[in-house]
Motif scaffolding. Sequence first.
Motif, PDB file in Angstrom:
ATOM      1  N   GLU A  86       0.872  -1.182   0.000  1.00  0.00           N
ATOM      2  CA  GLU A  86       0.000   0.000   0.000  1.00  0.00           C
ATOM      3  C   GLU A  86       0.910   1.232   0.000  1.00  0.00           C
ATOM      4  OE1 GLU A  86      -1.079   1.980   3.351  1.00  0.00           O
ATOM      5  OE2 GLU A  86       1.070   1.661   3.596  1.00  0.00           O
ATOM      6  N   THR A  88       0.699   4.357   1.881  1.00  0.00           N
ATOM      7  CA  THR A  88       0.822   5.316   2.978  1.00  0.00           C
ATOM      8  C   THR A  88       2.126   5.189   3.775  1.00  0.00           C
ATOM      9  OG1 THR A  88      -1.558   5.155   3.139  1.00  0.00           O
ATOM     10  CG2 THR A  88      -0.443   6.268   4.954  1.00  0.00           C
ATOM     11  N   ARG A 114      -0.099  -7.499  -3.153  1.00  0.00           N
ATOM     12  CA  ARG A 114      -0.654  -8.279  -2.035  1.00  0.00           C
ATOM     13  C   ARG A 114      -0.928  -9.687  -2.543  1.00  0.00           C
ATOM     14  NH1 ARG A 114      -5.142  -3.884   0.322  1.00  0.00           N
ATOM     15  NH2 ARG A 114      -3.698  -2.133   0.298  1.00  0.00           N
ATOM     16  N   GLU A 116      -3.056 -12.055  -2.647  1.00  0.00           N
ATOM     17  CA  GLU A 116      -4.476 -12.308  -2.379  1.00  0.00           C
ATOM     18  C   GLU A 116      -4.951 -13.457  -3.259  1.00  0.00           C
ATOM     19  OE1 GLU A 116      -6.844  -9.587  -0.930  1.00  0.00           O
ATOM     20  OE2 GLU A 116      -5.899  -7.762  -1.678  1.00  0.00           O
ATOM     21  N   TYR A 123      -6.484  -8.260  -7.069  1.00  0.00           N
ATOM     22  CA  TYR A 123      -5.316  -8.742  -7.797  1.00  0.00           C
ATOM     23  C   TYR A 123      -4.093  -8.799  -6.891  1.00  0.00           C
ATOM     24  CZ  TYR A 123      -8.599  -6.989 -11.210  1.00  0.00           C
ATOM     25  OH  TYR A 123      -9.753  -6.733 -11.893  1.00  0.00           O
ATOM     26  N   GLN A 128      -2.747   2.088  -7.223  1.00  0.00           N
ATOM     27  CA  GLN A 128      -3.503   3.064  -6.431  1.00  0.00           C
ATOM     28  C   GLN A 128      -3.121   4.497  -6.782  1.00  0.00           C
ATOM     29  OE1 GLN A 128      -3.612   2.705  -2.172  1.00  0.00           O
ATOM     30  NE2 GLN A 128      -3.924   0.487  -2.229  1.00  0.00           N
ATOM     31  N   GLU A 132      -1.656  11.997   0.723  1.00  0.00           N
ATOM     32  CA  GLU A 132      -1.422  11.988   2.169  1.00  0.00           C
ATOM     33  C   GLU A 132      -1.086  13.425   2.577  1.00  0.00           C
ATOM     34  OE1 GLU A 132      -1.997   9.054   3.410  1.00  0.00           O
ATOM     35  OE2 GLU A 132      -1.557   7.735   1.714  1.00  0.00           O
ATOM     36  N   ARG A 259     -11.433  -0.603   9.031  1.00  0.00           N
ATOM     37  CA  ARG A 259     -10.380  -0.717   8.025  1.00  0.00           C
ATOM     38  C   ARG A 259      -9.279  -1.685   8.470  1.00  0.00           C
ATOM     39  NH1 ARG A 259     -10.193   1.103   3.531  1.00  0.00           N
ATOM     40  NH2 ARG A 259      -8.174   2.086   3.650  1.00  0.00           N
ATOM     41  N   TYR A 263      -2.752   1.429  11.575  1.00  0.00           N
ATOM     42  CA  TYR A 263      -2.319   2.816  11.791  1.00  0.00           C
ATOM     43  C   TYR A 263      -3.454   3.811  11.962  1.00  0.00           C
ATOM     44  CZ  TYR A 263      -2.308   2.948   6.520  1.00  0.00           C
ATOM     45  OH  TYR A 263      -2.598   2.850   5.187  1.00  0.00           O
ATOM     46  N   TYR A 264      -4.679   3.396  11.695  1.00  0.00           N
ATOM     47  CA  TYR A 264      -5.760   4.392  11.716  1.00  0.00           C
ATOM     48  C   TYR A 264      -6.126   4.878  13.122  1.00  0.00           C
ATOM     49  CZ  TYR A 264      -6.453   3.517   6.782  1.00  0.00           C
ATOM     50  OH  TYR A 264      -6.266   3.418   5.432  1.00  0.00           O
ATOM     51  N   ALA A 282     -15.280  -1.630  -2.826  1.00  0.00           N
ATOM     52  CA  ALA A 282     -14.595  -0.417  -2.339  1.00  0.00           C
ATOM     53  C   ALA A 282     -13.693   0.121  -3.439  1.00  0.00           C
ATOM     54  CB  ALA A 282     -13.783  -0.728  -1.100  1.00  0.00           C
ATOM     55  N   GLY A 305      -5.098  10.579   4.799  1.00  0.00           N
ATOM     56  CA  GLY A 305      -5.000  10.395   3.350  1.00  0.00           C
ATOM     57  C   GLY A 305      -5.974   9.356   2.853  1.00  0.00           C
TER      58      GLY A 305
HETATM   59  P1  HAM Z   1      -6.908  -0.034   1.069  1.00  0.00           P
HETATM   60  O1  HAM Z   1      -8.350   0.113   1.392  1.00  0.00           O
HETATM   61  O2  HAM Z   1      -6.239  -1.269   1.459  1.00  0.00           O
HETATM   62  O3  HAM Z   1      -6.208   1.229   1.693  1.00  0.00           O
HETATM   63  O4  HAM Z   1      -6.701   0.134  -0.491  1.00  0.00           O
HETATM   64  C1  HAM Z   1      -7.163   1.283  -1.164  1.00  0.00           C
HETATM   65  C2  HAM Z   1      -7.941   0.862  -2.402  1.00  0.00           C
HETATM   66  O5  HAM Z   1      -7.110   0.060  -3.239  1.00  0.00           O
HETATM   67  C3  HAM Z   1      -9.149  -0.016  -2.128  1.00  0.00           C
HETATM   68  O6  HAM Z   1     -10.277   0.763  -1.799  1.00  0.00           O
HETATM   69  C4  HAM Z   1      -9.322  -0.704  -3.474  1.00  0.00           C
HETATM   70  O7  HAM Z   1      -9.981   0.167  -4.372  1.00  0.00           O
HETATM   71  C5  HAM Z   1      -7.893  -0.889  -3.947  1.00  0.00           C
HETATM   72  N1  HAM Z   1      -7.374  -2.242  -3.657  1.00  0.00           N
HETATM   73  C6  HAM Z   1      -6.884  -2.703  -2.491  1.00  0.00           C
HETATM   74  N2  HAM Z   1      -6.478  -3.987  -2.616  1.00  0.00           N
HETATM   75  C7  HAM Z   1      -6.713  -4.344  -3.888  1.00  0.00           C
HETATM   76  C8  HAM Z   1      -6.501  -5.534  -4.658  1.00  0.00           C
HETATM   77  N3  HAM Z   1      -5.938  -6.614  -4.132  1.00  0.00           N
HETATM   78  N4  HAM Z   1      -6.869  -5.537  -5.966  1.00  0.00           N
HETATM   79  C9  HAM Z   1      -7.425  -4.443  -6.521  1.00  0.00           C
HETATM   80  N5  HAM Z   1      -7.632  -3.287  -5.865  1.00  0.00           N
HETATM   81  C10 HAM Z   1      -7.291  -3.224  -4.562  1.00  0.00           C
HETATM   82  C11 HAM Z   1      -4.888   1.521   1.566  1.00  0.00           C
HETATM   83  O8  HAM Z   1      -4.129   0.916   0.856  1.00  0.00           O
HETATM   84  C12 HAM Z   1      -4.467   2.729   2.351  1.00  0.00           C
HETATM   85  N6  HAM Z   1      -3.037   2.970   2.096  1.00  0.00           N
HETATM   86  C13 HAM Z   1      -5.311   3.935   2.004  1.00  0.00           C
HETATM   87  C14 HAM Z   1      -4.912   5.137   2.781  1.00  0.00           C
HETATM   88  C15 HAM Z   1      -4.222   6.194   2.337  1.00  0.00           C
HETATM   89  N7  HAM Z   1      -5.165   5.343   4.055  1.00  0.00           N
HETATM   90  C16 HAM Z   1      -4.650   6.495   4.430  1.00  0.00           C
HETATM   91  N8  HAM Z   1      -4.042   7.013   3.377  1.00  0.00           N
END
Ligand code: HAM
Length: 432
Positions: A86, A88, A114, A116, A123, A128, A132, A259, A263-264, A282, A305
């Motif tokens: 991710e 952040t 990831r 997954e 995926y 993304q 932030e 979530r 860290y939140y 999402a 962020g």
């Molecule tokens: P997250 O919700 O894990 O947050 O991921 C953000 C977005 O990335 C999700 O809402 C989704 O649209 C997309 N996403 C996550 N995982 C996948 C996946 N395996 N395949 C496709 N799309 C995916 C974060 O990553 C935090 N860093 C967000 C954040 C920023 N929080 C604070 N600042």
Amino acid sequence: MSEQPKQLVAPTGTHDVLPDSSRAWERLIGTFSDMAHQWGFGLVLTPMFEDVAVFNRGIGEESDVARKEMYVFEDRGGRTLALRPEGTASIVRAFVQHHPTTPWKAWYVTPAFRYERPQAGRYRQHHQLGVEVLGTSDPLVDVEVISLAWRFYEAIGLRRIRLLINSMGHEECRGEFVVSLRRHLTDHELQLCEEHQKVWSSNPLRVIDCKKQECRSVVDAGPSIADALCSECVTHFSAVSEGLTAIGVPWERNVKLVRGFDYYTRTTFEFVSDALDGAQNAVGGGGRYDRLAEDLGGSPTAGVGFGSGIERLLLALQAEDVAHFEVLRDDSIDVFVVDTTGGQEALQLSDLLRRNGFAVDRAFDSRSMKSQLKAADRSGARVAILVGPQELEVGTITIRDLRAIDESNRQRVISRIDVVDAVREAIETSLN
Ligand code: HAM
């Protein structure tokens, strides 16, 4: 005879983005970049891999992503690194390392990795877009960040998006909530899903975002974070929700929105698309993380962020049938150069026309006139310019309107020195 090597393909859960669909990617990223600048953010690029501690300390060693999904490897120097799951934690690590003046407003576009179980919208490498802000705990920054995401979704044409928000409280009130949650989960341990029966105690909050029905029933009957918030966290939440209302961004409170990362603190939010299937609906999410900089060795610095998945946004656009996003601009090229003198003329003319601002393509490999004209038609160009040995000798060029319906005035011969003006005029005529 030696055997032909086996054809190689992209790893499971990853995909290539080819020119027929990459234009939509360019537009999404371009729109986001323009808007991020309008909101006062600057682009920040960080390495795709980090010391694994950045993520273990950042997102939490007990988070599902760190425990089960991170790509961790040892490099040739014996360092344990991880591919970024991710955006952040890396941005905050960079903030801690470089001490920029605050508030620091960073935007990014990045792949994230990831491990997954791959399925539509999920995926092993996704991408993304995100922002932030570090260095301010003002609730109006939360509003600014959330409103950027909301206005971005509006700008690209998504209509069936809902914003869910919640507050996780700060360290103390969340701590108290975790104590009462722990008590509740101890009493109902055997009703949890198989996985959480074993691991819930290391991080009880994770049970709240478990999608399995067994855990959901236990959570529904348990304590709510909303009742545990201290007065400061309540005030913060009210300021965020009132700020959103003041600028016309609709929101719904969802007290189960904790979530997946540790860290939140305080504000958490998610954008869900009602056009997408529930499990992967999402399109974006984020929140406040007022302890993260400290956890990564920096001085106490508040942050907030969001990140939004490009693949999910494209799926949502498709599901909402936002066709205009695909055809928003006519991307076809302006001019196709047909050269049957060996290719040097096409080299010169393409260069001249490109330097004058035209989008130009040409054929290679000294193909026949017929084959080059076919390629010109396929390219979608408005006009073709043709140079054969005869034209070369007398210094002329034939210019042809590829979209003209009337065959009789489809093409004309011009002097080579007039090519730029003639092409400009031909394109204007073709556009009318
Ligand atoms: P997250 O919700 O894990 O947050 O991921 C953000 C977005 O990335 C999700 O809402 C989704 O649209 C997309 N996403 C996550 N995982 C996948 C996946 N395996 N395949 C496709 N799309 C995916 C974060 O990553 C935090 N860093 C967000 C954040 C920023 N929080 C604070 N600042």
